[in-house]
Design a protein around this motif. Structure first.
Motif, PDB file in Angstrom:
ATOM      1  N   ILE A  91     -18.151   6.754  24.403  1.00 26.97           N
ATOM      2  CA  ILE A  91     -17.465   7.146  25.641  1.00 26.97           C
ATOM      3  C   ILE A  91     -18.290   6.644  26.816  1.00 26.97           C
ATOM      4  O   ILE A  91     -19.507   6.800  26.845  1.00 26.97           O
ATOM      5  N   ILE A 117     -19.047   7.025  30.719  1.00 29.56           N
ATOM      6  CA  ILE A 117     -18.927   8.025  31.789  1.00 29.56           C
ATOM      7  C   ILE A 117     -19.278   7.345  33.110  1.00 29.56           C
ATOM      8  O   ILE A 117     -20.266   6.615  33.190  1.00 29.56           O
ATOM      9  N   ILE A 129     -14.021  12.599  18.817  1.00 31.50           N
ATOM     10  CA  ILE A 129     -13.978  11.738  20.002  1.00 31.50           C
ATOM     11  C   ILE A 129     -12.913  12.170  21.023  1.00 31.50           C
ATOM     12  O   ILE A 129     -13.184  12.232  22.219  1.00 31.50           O
ATOM     13  N   SER A 130     -11.711  12.496  20.562  1.00 30.78           N
ATOM     14  CA  SER A 130     -10.682  12.776  21.584  1.00 30.78           C
ATOM     15  C   SER A 130     -10.962  14.100  22.282  1.00 30.78           C
ATOM     16  O   SER A 130     -10.753  14.224  23.492  1.00 30.78           O
ATOM     17  N   VAL A 185     -13.577  13.279  24.928  1.00 34.00           N
ATOM     18  CA  VAL A 185     -13.052  12.586  26.115  1.00 34.00           C
ATOM     19  C   VAL A 185     -12.336  13.593  27.008  1.00 34.00           C
ATOM     20  O   VAL A 185     -12.574  13.634  28.224  1.00 34.00           O
ATOM     21  N   SER A 186     -11.485  14.445  26.425  1.00 35.29           N
ATOM     22  CA  SER A 186     -10.763  15.361  27.310  1.00 35.29           C
ATOM     23  C   SER A 186     -11.704  16.370  27.943  1.00 35.29           C
ATOM     24  O   SER A 186     -11.576  16.672  29.125  1.00 35.29           O
ATOM     25  N   ASN A 220     -13.412  14.770  30.866  1.00 36.61           N
ATOM     26  CA  ASN A 220     -12.531  14.499  32.002  1.00 36.61           C
ATOM     27  C   ASN A 220     -12.120  15.765  32.749  1.00 36.61           C
ATOM     28  O   ASN A 220     -11.858  15.732  33.942  1.00 36.61           O
ATOM     29  N   ALA A 253     -14.226   9.742  32.191  1.00 33.63           N
ATOM     30  CA  ALA A 253     -14.734   9.423  30.844  1.00 33.63           C
ATOM     31  C   ALA A 253     -13.690   8.605  30.114  1.00 33.63           C
ATOM     32  O   ALA A 253     -12.513   8.965  30.087  1.00 33.63           O
ATOM     33  N   THR A 254     -14.122   7.469  29.562  1.00 42.22           N
ATOM     34  CA  THR A 254     -13.183   6.595  28.839  1.00 42.22           C
ATOM     35  C   THR A 254     -13.731   6.258  27.465  1.00 42.22           C
ATOM     36  O   THR A 254     -14.917   5.994  27.328  1.00 42.22           O
ATOM     37  N   HIS A 255     -12.851   6.267  26.510  1.00 49.91           N
ATOM     38  CA  HIS A 255     -13.202   5.869  25.134  1.00 49.91           C
ATOM     39  C   HIS A 255     -13.190   4.339  25.120  1.00 49.91           C
ATOM     40  O   HIS A 255     -12.160   3.738  25.360  1.00 49.91           O
TER      41      HIS A 255
END
Ligand code: AMP
Length: 470
Positions: free
Chosen positions: A396, A398, A446-447, A450-451, A454, A465-467
């Motif tokens: 991820i 950031i 991972i998901s 990310v959430s 964010n 934050a991006t995967h």
């Protein structure tokens, strides 16, 4: 060799001795034993060093010891051939300087906007590390004030000559105070280096460390002969034989890098490429993902050969043999670092490959044959299927970093505990850069990660934050 020497005996300050202890450096390496006392005594040195020998700390520790943090001016300059090496030296310098409260270490490299670098210089810094072109530019335009520099270090000087930085380096040096201390490190000593040393550092103490015992001995060197078979099949045999967590594969041409990256990727292998065509941002991202185990196999040209800072690399493969034997040493030096054993496999058509024999002559090491008879009957499709195990981690990105005062603990805190609810064991390496950070998170989490990043805040601020890398 004085094997029993301890860091205390090298006359390092209690603060620095404590830091090396915290980092788990139990004993100084040979280059550190020689270089640290000489540099602390104010001498000029010309040191022979390989990556992995602990040479960064060999100059970083004495430099740090000489820094007066309360004097907010430039006191040391480190010149590096590549951006990657600059980043690596910067990381080590900050790591070792963590007890120097308020220490400012700047990385000044090309390929990035000059403005923020100028602003940082204006705000004041103690140590600058950078590549020749950008450093010279900042000096010539008056943004960097060299008067207070006490020590200059030339890291991988042979590589700087190879890359044609000779003139730039001389010009940079001409801006520095006459009474400065000069340390030059180089893996090899061609005539150009001797000449440069005579010119810029009179009376330098020469420090030579036997390469055979420390640097090459923890690397098992093997050759894999593919005969009339497909070369890419041989690459898969090599990977299969070692089941590495991380492997770095060198090719001589960018086109080959692309071809095999695509082929392995189609086969479902966790792979990425690293060559001179990548934009700086992508290079950083690829390396961060490789370092944190989100990518298992990295296919690279020699751009990556030096200055590529990867730890825990268990396998290096020469898909193509390098043109120069010295390059071979630099390539395989990425494995077996700091005590861990690594394997280096060279792929050649047959046992009697002349270039590999020249390399053996140059290094004085015999390269054994890798027996791949067990996998010889497998087809490429079979092998790819066996190798197609995804990486354990994903990355991820950031949108905040050192500049935003983001620290590892802040990211870990945002992901775990009441805030994030993730388990600490799902979080891998966290890497904080100037303006952004990378965190490795296990695939399963991972998901959620990310959430949670964010939605939540880090240091009271919101970041994106991006995967990445999919
Ligand atoms: P370098 O040769 O500077 O690229 O350093 C190789 C690696 O060894 C780096 O990861 C250092 O953090 C580590 N290192 C440096 N000095 C020591 C030491 N005395 N003991 C153990 N590891 C070290």
């Amino acid at each position: 060799m004085a094997v029993q020497t301890s860091f205390e005996e090298l006359q390092l300050s209690p603060a620095l001795t404590a830091v090396v202890q915290d980092l788990g450096y139990t004993q100084p390496t040979p280059i550190q034993i020689e270089a640290i006392p000489a540099l602390l005594a104010g001498r000029n040195i010309i040191g022979q060093s390989q990556t992995g020998s602990g040479k960064t700390a060999a100059f970083a520790l004495p430099v740090l010891q000489g820094i007066e943090v309360e004097r907010c001016e430039l006191q040391a300059l480190v010149i590096c051939p590549t951006r990657e090496l600059t980043a690596q030296v910067g990381r080590e310098m900050r790591k070792l300087g963590r007890k120097h409260r308020g220490l400012q270490v700047l990385e000044l490299v090309g390929g990035q906007l000059s403005r923020p670098q100028r602003d940082s210089l204006e705000r004041g810094a103690h140590i600058a590390i950078g590549t020749p072109g950008r450093l010279l530019d900042l000096l010539e335009r008056g943004f960097m004030k060299p008067e207070s520099i006490k020590t200059v270090v030339l890291d991988e000087a042979d590589r700087m000559l190879d890359m044609g930085f000779d003139d730039d380096v001389h010009k940079i040096i001409s801006y520095l105070p006459e009474n400065r201390q000069t340390a030059l490190f180089s893996a090899t000593f061609p005539r150009g280096i001797e000449a440069m040393s005579r010119e810029i550092q009179p009376d330098a103490q020469r420090i030579t460390i036997e390469t055979s015992d420390k640097d090459l001995a923890d690397i098992r060197e093997l050759k894999l002969c593919y005969g009339s078979d497909d070369k890419i099949l041989a690459l898969c045999w090599a990977l299969q034989s070692q089941s590495p967590e991380s492997a770095l594969v060198f090719c001589n041409q960018k086109t080959t890098v692309r071809e095999i990256t695509e082929e392995l990727s189609r086969g479902g292998i966790s792979v990425d490429r690293f060559d001179g065509d990548l934009e700086q941002f992508n290079r950083d991202q690829v390396l961060a993902r490789f370092r944190n185990h989100s990518v298992r196999v990295l296919i690279a040209t020699d751009v990556a050969g030096r200055g590529l800072d990867v730890e825990g690399l268990d396998l290096v493969i020469n898909y193509d043999l390098p043109e120069q034997a010295e390059t071979y040493i630099h390539r395989i030096g990425r494995t077996g670092r700091a005590g861990a054993t690594g394997v280096a496999i060279s792929i050649v058509r047959d046992e009697t490959d002349k270039d590999l024999q020249d390399i053996e002559k140059f290094t004085g090491q015999t390269i054994a044959i890798l027996d791949h008879s067990a996998s010889k009957s497998s087809t490429l499709a079979d092998l790819l299927k066996q190798l197609a195990e995804g990486p354990k981690m994903e990355t991820i990105l950031i949108s905040g970093g050192r500049k935003d005062k983001v620290r590892k603990g802040d990211i870990l805190g945002a992901l775990t505990g009441d805030a994030g609810g993730l388990d600490g064991k799902d979080i891998g390496k966290i890497e904080i850069q100037e303006k952004l950070s990378y965190v490795a998170v296990s695939r399963a989490a991972i998901s959620d990660a990310v959430s949670c990043l964010n939605v939540g805040r880090i240091k009271g601020k919101r970041f994106r934050a991006t995967h990445v890398g999919r």
